[in-house]
Design an enzyme around this catalytic site. Sequence first.
Site, short mmCIF file in Angstrom:
data_model
loop_
_atom_site.label_atom_id
_atom_site.label_comp_id
_atom_site.label_asym_id
_atom_site.label_seq_id
_atom_site.Cartn_x
_atom_site.Cartn_y
_atom_site.Cartn_z
N ARG A 1 -69.22 45.35 -47.22
CA ARG A 1 -69.72 45.34 -48.60
C ARG A 1 -69.57 46.76 -49.12
O ARG A 1 -70.30 47.67 -48.72
CB ARG A 1 -71.18 44.89 -48.63
CG ARG A 1 -71.83 44.95 -50.00
CD ARG A 1 -71.27 43.86 -50.89
NE ARG A 1 -72.12 43.69 -52.08
CZ ARG A 1 -71.67 43.75 -53.32
NH1 ARG A 1 -70.39 43.97 -53.55
NH2 ARG A 1 -72.48 43.58 -54.32
N GLY A 2 -68.61 46.96 -49.99
CA GLY A 2 -68.27 48.30 -50.46
C GLY A 2 -69.43 49.11 -50.97
O GLY A 2 -69.58 50.28 -50.65
N ASP B 1 -72.40 49.12 -50.17
CA ASP B 1 -73.33 49.53 -49.10
C ASP B 1 -72.73 50.56 -48.14
O ASP B 1 -73.40 51.51 -47.77
CB ASP B 1 -73.76 48.31 -48.26
CG ASP B 1 -74.68 47.36 -48.99
OD1 ASP B 1 -75.15 47.70 -50.09
OD2 ASP B 1 -74.91 46.26 -48.46
N LYS C 1 -68.88 51.45 -47.85
CA LYS C 1 -67.48 51.88 -47.96
C LYS C 1 -67.31 53.38 -47.75
O LYS C 1 -66.42 53.83 -47.05
CB LYS C 1 -66.89 51.49 -49.31
CG LYS C 1 -65.39 51.78 -49.40
CD LYS C 1 -64.80 51.50 -50.75
CE LYS C 1 -64.96 50.11 -51.23
NZ LYS C 1 -64.19 49.08 -50.57
N GLY D 1 -50.75 49.24 -57.93
CA GLY D 1 -49.80 48.27 -58.47
C GLY D 1 -49.72 46.98 -57.67
O GLY D 1 -49.09 46.03 -58.11
N GLU E 1 -63.94 36.34 -47.16
CA GLU E 1 -63.20 37.02 -46.11
C GLU E 1 -63.70 36.61 -44.73
O GLU E 1 -62.90 36.35 -43.83
CB GLU E 1 -63.30 38.54 -46.27
CG GLU E 1 -62.51 39.09 -47.42
CD GLU E 1 -62.73 40.58 -47.63
OE1 GLU E 1 -63.40 41.23 -46.79
OE2 GLU E 1 -62.22 41.11 -48.63
#
Length: 195
Positions: free
Chosen positions: A33-34, A36, A38, A66, A100
């Site tokens: 969970r980014g 929390d 990352k 991109g 995921e």
Amino acid sequence: MENIQTNASQQIGNSAFHRVPPKTRYNVFINHRGADVKETLASLIYHNLQNKGCNAFLDKKSIQVGKRISKSIGEAMRTAAVHVAIFSANYADSTWCLKELYLMLKSGAPIVPVFCGVHPSELRMEYEDGQYARAFQMHKDTGKIRPQKLNKWKKALRKVSRIEGYIFQGDQGDLLEEIATTTIKYINAAKRLKR
């Protein structure tokens, strides 16, 4: 730090790590969970694995400008020999994390769970007032996610909660080494199976 390490060393044996073959894009996928972890634990695990020669995927570090985010993540999950799942307080709030996790289990590749600020029992949602139970109630209340999908995600969390993993309590150096050792053993086992 409490270690509830996998029995990977007994199951797989002690073999030396070899560099990733060029045809393999990523051999480790880091699910987290980014908001929390990352910038903290996920980045530390990523850099430690990279320094040991693993080709790890961490979205912020690995997705090229991109490129479609969902496609990049999907490709990384499919090519990974092992997944590292970092469970944190707000993990279950994220439908991305839950999707995921479900796909990682479906892939059949080993999962190395890391519990950061949550206990494995939290994933089983044994208490209605627990963080993960509240998150699932929120998902249910919004009505945006079908009940069947929520049930699949709950089953995935329960299944992973029963896999031995690591409980992060601040001793980062030892924990990072243990996670790397276990991850590398799984990578080597996957390589032997491909031969």
